[in-house]
Design a protein around this motif. Sequence first.
Motif, PDB file in Angstrom:
ATOM      1  N   GLY A   1      -1.406  -3.145   6.614  1.00  0.00           N
ATOM      2  CA  GLY A   1      -2.286  -4.076   7.294  1.00  0.00           C
ATOM      3  C   GLY A   1      -2.235  -5.487   6.760  1.00  0.00           C
ATOM      4  O   GLY A   1      -3.171  -6.267   6.984  1.00  0.00           O
ATOM      5  N   ALA A   2      -1.168  -5.836   6.040  1.00  0.00           N
ATOM      6  CA  ALA A   2      -1.050  -7.178   5.471  1.00  0.00           C
ATOM      7  C   ALA A   2      -0.964  -8.224   6.576  1.00  0.00           C
ATOM      8  O   ALA A   2      -0.473  -7.969   7.668  1.00  0.00           O
ATOM      9  CB  ALA A   2       0.183  -7.259   4.580  1.00  0.00           C
ATOM     10  N   SER A   3      -1.460  -9.415   6.261  1.00  0.00           N
ATOM     11  CA  SER A   3      -1.400 -10.516   7.208  1.00  0.00           C
ATOM     12  C   SER A   3       0.039 -10.990   7.356  1.00  0.00           C
ATOM     13  O   SER A   3       0.942 -10.557   6.638  1.00  0.00           O
ATOM     14  CB  SER A   3      -2.274 -11.673   6.726  1.00  0.00           C
ATOM     15  OG  SER A   3      -1.734 -12.201   5.517  1.00  0.00           O
ATOM     16  N   LEU A   4       0.235 -11.920   8.289  1.00  0.00           N
ATOM     17  CA  LEU A   4       1.581 -12.456   8.510  1.00  0.00           C
ATOM     18  C   LEU A   4       2.113 -13.107   7.240  1.00  0.00           C
ATOM     19  O   LEU A   4       3.256 -12.867   6.837  1.00  0.00           O
ATOM     20  CB  LEU A   4       1.543 -13.468   9.654  1.00  0.00           C
ATOM     21  CG  LEU A   4       2.898 -14.026  10.104  1.00  0.00           C
ATOM     22  CD1 LEU A   4       3.758 -12.925  10.686  1.00  0.00           C
ATOM     23  CD2 LEU A   4       2.697 -15.142  11.127  1.00  0.00           C
ATOM     24  N   ILE A   5       1.290 -13.911   6.584  1.00  0.00           N
ATOM     25  CA  ILE A   5       1.721 -14.573   5.357  1.00  0.00           C
ATOM     26  C   ILE A   5       1.962 -13.552   4.250  1.00  0.00           C
ATOM     27  O   ILE A   5       2.841 -13.718   3.409  1.00  0.00           O
ATOM     28  CB  ILE A   5       0.680 -15.632   4.927  1.00  0.00           C
ATOM     29  CG1 ILE A   5       0.616 -16.751   5.965  1.00  0.00           C
ATOM     30  CG2 ILE A   5       0.991 -16.195   3.550  1.00  0.00           C
ATOM     31  CD1 ILE A   5      -0.380 -17.840   5.644  1.00  0.00           C
ATOM     32  N   GLY A   6       1.204 -12.475   4.268  1.00  0.00           N
ATOM     33  CA  GLY A   6       1.374 -11.443   3.244  1.00  0.00           C
ATOM     34  C   GLY A   6       2.590 -10.581   3.439  1.00  0.00           C
ATOM     35  O   GLY A   6       3.069  -9.952   2.480  1.00  0.00           O
ATOM     36  N   SER A   7       3.146 -10.543   4.653  1.00  0.00           N
ATOM     37  CA  SER A   7       4.314  -9.690   4.909  1.00  0.00           C
ATOM     38  C   SER A   7       5.611 -10.475   4.957  1.00  0.00           C
ATOM     39  O   SER A   7       6.688  -9.905   4.730  1.00  0.00           O
ATOM     40  CB  SER A   7       4.130  -8.928   6.224  1.00  0.00           C
ATOM     41  OG  SER A   7       3.974  -9.836   7.309  1.00  0.00           O
TER      42      SER A   7
END
Length: 786
Positions: free
Chosen positions: A457-463
């Motif tokens: 469920g990571a955000s776009l910036i996190g992935s």
Amino acid sequence: MTSAFLDLHSFVRPPRLLVIAPQDSDWIGWSAAALGALSQVWGGCASVTLPVGTVGHPALRAVLEKLQPDHIVAYHPTGVTVDALFPGTIERVLADQGIDADSHAHGVEALRTHSWPTADDARIEEAVARLRGRYGISRIDRENHVQCASISDDAAQSLLTPLSAVTDQPSWGVPLPQVDSPAALSFAIQVGVEQVGGEQGEGSAARAQADWRKATVAGEKALLRPDLPDNVMSLLNPVTGSCIRISRGRYQETPVIVLGDQPEDFALAQLSHQVHGSTVWLPWEDLHWHEVSAAQQRLGGHLHDTVRVTSASLAPEALQARMDACWDSRGWVMNDPAEDHRRPYEITAPADLSTPGRSLVVLSSAWDQPKPIPVKESQDGSLTASLRMQPDVPAGLDPVRHRWQVCLTAPHPLPPHRRLFAKALLATEQNAYETFVRAADGGITYWSHRWDFVPAGASLIGSLAGPRLSWPSLTAILSTAAEPHLVQPSPAGKRARVAQRLLGSRTELEDMAATDRWELLRHWLPGPEREALPDHGWWELKAGAVLSWTGIAACRAPAWSLEDRRAQVDTWTAQGVLRRGLVLGCASCPIYEFYPLDEIRQHYACRRCGSSNVVEQQRWKLPLEEPQWYYELHPAVAELLTNDGNYPLLATRHLRSQAPARSALVTEEFELVDQGEAYVEFDFAVATLDALYVGEAKKRNALAANAKATKRELNKLLEGSRQLGATHLVLATAAPAWKETMLAAVKEQVHGDLRAGKNTPQIVLLTTLETTPTLTTLDDTPFAVE
């Protein structure tokens, strides 16, 4: 450390792959199967598949060096492909295992979808590991973590993006069962291969060899599938994957025709197409001239142009004989006897298929986009980003379903060196495990998605990956390349570095060496130039000579007006190249010394005995009225002049003037050190988009005084070049040509090293440094800086 902005340009592209395929019993079938897997991957149009037996073939080495793949992977076929190549294989395996009728359907399905071992698996894994080590591919650190290890008939299993996921463009290729000959394979590498299970359509019927020949010569426009509409593109057409092919640098396609029907010829044709541009593989022996001329025109050449013909399996003599026979049997002659005598083809060794610049397959909606970022510049010229790269998703791509490469280029080129990956290109505090970073395409490229740890469920910036990058200086590049040996400036390099600091840049120092300014400064050195100056125009002191304005004005430099000369002297004085001052004596010890303007007072202490003196007429000798200003040359600049330091400067100046549009990186003289001892010295190094040059510059036309010393010096230079991973060794001289005996020794050594399998850089000769510098190869052909 200073701050500035770096003018970046961003390219988004699919990954380039080098796929190693089995070869054991049917190299054509296995190659077609690997090509089929590659045809289903986004980026297959920029990729290459090699039969495992061709890895290490000497004819492929030069072009393989320029491919710069992102991943080197093994091809693992599935059972359905193996059964298509060798019909009945699955049934035989089930029969050998005694599978009953109730489990038969399940067994067939399991064997069809799972990877199938081949007799070449061990060879393939060994070849893949060797190539990764040689080119620094798919690595995240020295523990050799690999991102993408293999490719199968299902692209998604390899973390690669399927072609069908990027576009809904209808596409086609040659059905895998039809690729049963070199002629069929030569056409398949142009359009791609449809895997088993795809829609075969009207074109599924077997084709005669004559049909394959016609299709190969005419290209995709002469479709073997007349039932397909005009908007259907081939699997290996970049447009099918929403991509375009662009060129960078001085890239200019020159048609290449590859002959021979062996696996290495198949490999060479693919590599040449990706690196050199338009290439066609004509594997049949009974070649007709109309096929050659038609292929040449399709590739963009003209009938009056000379087409390059090469082969990895045929010796130059056999290749020449085949082309001569083809030309002589053409059945027509030209009106002009001279034109008829000229053969419009040139036999070229694969290693000599040089093409400057690069060709890239990029996403059509995201290329050459400006992206300036703030950077900090260290003392050695390395640049480190002040911020992390901002992750973004290019138009047309989905971060959940797609994976791509981000390529960043700047006016700070990075050669594609095998040591320039991971930590060498990251800021000190950057997590090296976030993504796969390496030098390629003249800049830095990295994998779009994070590799370290991405929570559910990571955000776009996190992935997505957003590394904080570093662009190392050439000094830092050389230090990384030489590990575990050390790189340090030589005494000559230290002098050049001081002079460069005084003038403000390496460019200013090079320009000074190429103009009358260098000759003007030589008047501060002993020699006939200084002896010709008028009385009181110069004064020889214990610490060196000083010149007055009278002497400077009398220097032989006819192109300089006195106004320009005066302005130059003032500029040099402000920079510290010259120091203005007085020549004063001592009342106690009759010694005259130069006292810079900053040290002159009404009362001064003698530099020799320390006695106190007064600035008065007895101390300055002549003229009677007032003391005369003299100018002292900075010691480091004087030593640079004494040791003919202009020749390395002239060499790098010319190399940089020939380099592509992006600036080249240059460094001064340096030496390699092992266990505290310097074992080789280079006069310069130059890094461009595609190459790393190291060199030796001489005033005379030989490396040493005799044959034994020449061989010793050459071996040191070659060994140092290998240690640095340099692509080229430049031998520069002010003479019109190098001595023939020296060139013979160089050729003998290079040929011996190549026979021994040593990684030998290309030797480049640079002559007439002071007038019209000329670059050639060892065989006296013109050379272009890449």
